[in-house]
Design an enzyme around this catalytic site. Structure first.
Site, PDB file in Angstrom:
ATOM      1  N   TYR A 175    -125.265  56.610 -70.803  1.00 29.02           N
ATOM      2  CA  TYR A 175    -124.483  56.394 -69.572  1.00 29.02           C
ATOM      3  C   TYR A 175    -123.298  55.463 -69.853  1.00 29.02           C
ATOM      4  O   TYR A 175    -122.165  55.733 -69.434  1.00 29.02           O
ATOM      5  CB  TYR A 175    -125.415  55.796 -68.528  1.00 29.02           C
ATOM      6  CG  TYR A 175    -124.807  55.304 -67.247  1.00 29.02           C
ATOM      7  CD1 TYR A 175    -124.641  56.154 -66.164  1.00 29.02           C
ATOM      8  CD2 TYR A 175    -124.441  53.961 -67.089  1.00 29.02           C
ATOM      9  CE1 TYR A 175    -124.118  55.682 -64.963  1.00 29.02           C
ATOM     10  CE2 TYR A 175    -123.915  53.483 -65.905  1.00 29.02           C
ATOM     11  CZ  TYR A 175    -123.753  54.353 -64.844  1.00 29.02           C
ATOM     12  OH  TYR A 175    -123.240  53.884 -63.658  1.00 29.02           O
ATOM     13  N   SER A 204    -118.195  52.183 -64.411  1.00 31.06           N
ATOM     14  CA  SER A 204    -119.300  51.234 -64.233  1.00 31.06           C
ATOM     15  C   SER A 204    -119.004  49.994 -65.050  1.00 31.06           C
ATOM     16  O   SER A 204    -118.511  50.091 -66.185  1.00 31.06           O
ATOM     17  CB  SER A 204    -120.619  51.840 -64.699  1.00 31.06           C
ATOM     18  OG  SER A 204    -121.620  50.843 -64.771  1.00 31.06           O
TER      19      SER A 204
HETATM   20  N1  LIG Z   1    -125.212  51.871 -57.709  1.00 33.49           N
HETATM   21  C1  LIG Z   1    -124.785  51.096 -58.689  1.00 33.49           C
HETATM   22  O1  LIG Z   1    -125.278  49.969 -58.893  1.00 33.49           O
HETATM   23  C2  LIG Z   1    -123.655  51.562 -59.578  1.00 33.49           C
HETATM   24  C3  LIG Z   1    -123.102  50.654 -60.475  1.00 33.49           C
HETATM   25  C4  LIG Z   1    -122.066  51.055 -61.294  1.00 33.49           C
HETATM   26  C5  LIG Z   1    -121.581  52.345 -61.191  1.00 33.49           C
HETATM   27  N2  LIG Z   1    -122.135  53.209 -60.312  1.00 33.49           N
HETATM   28  C6  LIG Z   1    -121.591  54.565 -60.236  1.00 33.49           C
HETATM   29  O2  LIG Z   1    -121.320  54.876 -58.888  1.00 33.49           O
HETATM   30  C7  LIG Z   1    -121.496  56.271 -58.673  1.00 33.49           C
HETATM   31  C8  LIG Z   1    -122.483  56.503 -57.543  1.00 33.49           C
HETATM   32  O3  LIG Z   1    -123.685  55.829 -57.827  1.00 33.49           O
HETATM   33  P1  LIG Z   1    -124.857  55.688 -56.761  1.00 33.49           P
HETATM   34  O4  LIG Z   1    -125.645  54.530 -57.187  1.00 33.49           O
HETATM   35  O5  LIG Z   1    -124.306  55.785 -55.404  1.00 33.49           O
HETATM   36  O6  LIG Z   1    -125.699  57.029 -57.126  1.00 33.49           O
HETATM   37  P2  LIG Z   1    -126.866  57.766 -56.330  1.00 33.49           P
HETATM   38  O7  LIG Z   1    -127.839  58.184 -57.379  1.00 33.49           O
HETATM   39  O8  LIG Z   1    -127.359  56.991 -55.175  1.00 33.49           O
HETATM   40  O9  LIG Z   1    -126.103  59.061 -55.793  1.00 33.49           O
HETATM   41  C9  LIG Z   1    -125.550  59.973 -56.702  1.00 33.49           C
HETATM   42  C10 LIG Z   1    -125.208  61.263 -55.991  1.00 33.49           C
HETATM   43  O10 LIG Z   1    -124.661  62.158 -56.970  1.00 33.49           O
HETATM   44  C11 LIG Z   1    -125.254  63.429 -56.809  1.00 33.49           C
HETATM   45  N3  LIG Z   1    -125.212  64.137 -58.092  1.00 33.49           N
HETATM   46  C12 LIG Z   1    -125.947  63.905 -59.204  1.00 33.49           C
HETATM   47  N4  LIG Z   1    -125.652  64.778 -60.159  1.00 33.49           N
HETATM   48  C13 LIG Z   1    -124.696  65.596 -59.640  1.00 33.49           C
HETATM   49  C14 LIG Z   1    -123.987  66.698 -60.154  1.00 33.49           C
HETATM   50  N5  LIG Z   1    -124.236  67.171 -61.380  1.00 33.49           N
HETATM   51  N6  LIG Z   1    -123.060  67.287 -59.373  1.00 33.49           N
HETATM   52  C15 LIG Z   1    -122.834  66.841 -58.109  1.00 33.49           C
HETATM   53  N7  LIG Z   1    -123.488  65.794 -57.561  1.00 33.49           N
HETATM   54  C16 LIG Z   1    -124.407  65.190 -58.329  1.00 33.49           C
HETATM   55  C17 LIG Z   1    -126.673  63.142 -56.335  1.00 33.49           C
HETATM   56  O11 LIG Z   1    -127.268  64.260 -55.698  1.00 33.49           O
HETATM   57  C18 LIG Z   1    -126.447  61.970 -55.385  1.00 33.49           C
HETATM   58  O12 LIG Z   1    -126.148  62.408 -54.080  1.00 33.49           O
HETATM   59  C19 LIG Z   1    -121.946  56.836 -60.018  1.00 33.49           C
HETATM   60  O13 LIG Z   1    -120.809  57.297 -60.737  1.00 33.49           O
HETATM   61  C20 LIG Z   1    -122.533  55.641 -60.715  1.00 33.49           C
HETATM   62  O14 LIG Z   1    -122.513  55.769 -62.131  1.00 33.49           O
HETATM   63  C21 LIG Z   1    -123.176  52.851 -59.508  1.00 33.49           C
END
Ligand SMILES: NC(=O)c1ccc[n+]([C@@H]2O[C@H](COP(=O)([O-])OP(=O)(O)OC[C@H]3O[C@@H](n4cnc5c(N)ncnc54)[C@H](O)[C@@H]3O)[C@@H](O)[C@H]2O)c1
Length: 245
Positions: free
Chosen positions: A151, A138
């Site tokens: 985080y 991230s």
């Molecule tokens: N969306 C953003 O703005 C953003 C920005 C920077 C980084 N990220 C990173 O991108 C990745 C995805 O983010 P997102 O926004 O799509 O998340 P999201 O919350 O929309 O989806 C996350 C998914 O992970 C699953 N999950 C959660 N805990 C779990 C576990 N213990 N085991 C297996 N699955 C699990 C959830 O059920 C969900 O389907 C993450 O690593 C997040 O830190 C996201």
């Protein structure tokens, strides 16, 4: 670039960035293992992908689940070519309200889960002398974003782990890289207070529009591909130019 005949595990792929990554991998003919705690969501995504893709219910922070997931993948496809560690918990809590159980809850998934998945997948990759690991970090690590201290610390750990693992797994021709997204409109973000940050973050970005999950996936797909074989130990920011480094 093709993933024909290749098996790729994508964690947290029932929605958001993970689902976009799974979709773009399948479009390049990968067999995608959609691993998520959300079983129905994982099955729904997998059913749209084709190429023998399937969903598995697994908590990446639970060693027994990680072992069972890998056993199922080997039983069904006989191989693991690439692993995308995308699953994470994304909190919004001021630092002084994060007690130790909450700190551990976040670390268990966001950092321990990456360790457990890398350990299990790389054991198979080593035997075949081929592998691609892509860890989703991230850009909050570089920005020092507030209300996410545990985080941000976990994602810093992911970036450090990526670099060290690249060194240790290089001799087995396994590459390990990270992609560092900026704020994008995933289901998780849109259902959280982070959704309020788009105007502020958009003002800091070089590219003045809202990021989407589909904007992150191509970088992940590239680093998971055979063609990225000379790239390892790096972290690629994919954030519309929010953080420049
Ligand atoms: N969306 C953003 O703005 C953003 C920005 C920077 C980084 N990220 C990173 O991108 C990745 C995805 O983010 P997102 O926004 O799509 O998340 P999201 O919350 O929309 O989806 C996350 C998914 O992970 C699953 N999950 C959660 N805990 C779990 C576990 N213990 N085991 C297996 N699955 C699990 C959830 O059920 C969900 O389907 C993450 O690593 C997040 O830190 C996201």
């Amino acid at each position: 670039m093709t993933f024909e005949g290749r098996t790729v595990i994508v964690t947290g792929a029932a929605q958001g960035i993970g689902a976009a990554i799974a979709g773009q991998l399948a479009a390049a003919d990968a067999t995608v293992v959609v691993a998520d705690t959300n079983g129905p969501g994982a099955q729904a995504v997998a059913s749209r992908l084709g190429h023998g893709s399937f969903g598995v219910v697994a908590d990446v922070g639970e060693p027994d689940d990680v072992a069972a997931l890998h056993a199922e993948v080997i039983a069904q496809t006989g191989r693991i070519d690439a692993l995308v560690n995308n699953a994470a918990i994304v909190p919004f809590t001021p630092w002084d309200e994060v007690d130790f159980p909450e700190w551990r809850r976040i670390m268990r998934v966001d950092l321990d889960g990456v360790y457990l998945m890398c350990r299990a997948s790389s054991a198979h990759m080593r035997g075949r002398g081929y592998g691609r690991i892509v860890n989703v970090a991230s850009n909050t690590f570089f920005a020092g974003t507030p209300n996410m201290a545990a985080y941000v610390a976990a994602k810093g750990g992911v970036i450090g782990f990526t670099r060290a693992l690249a060194t240790e797994l290089g001799p087995y021709r396994i590459t390990v890289n990270a992609v560092s997204p900026g704020l994008v409109a995933s289901e998780g973000v849109m259902a959280s207070p982070h959704a309020e940050a788009f105007d502020f973050v958009g003002g800091l970005q070089a590219l003045k529009r809202r990021g989407l999950p589909a904007d992150i996936a191509p970088a992940v797909v590239f680093l998971a591909s055979e063609e990225a074989g000379w790239v390892t130990g790096t972290t690629l920011n994919v954030d519309g130019g929010h953080v420049r480094h």
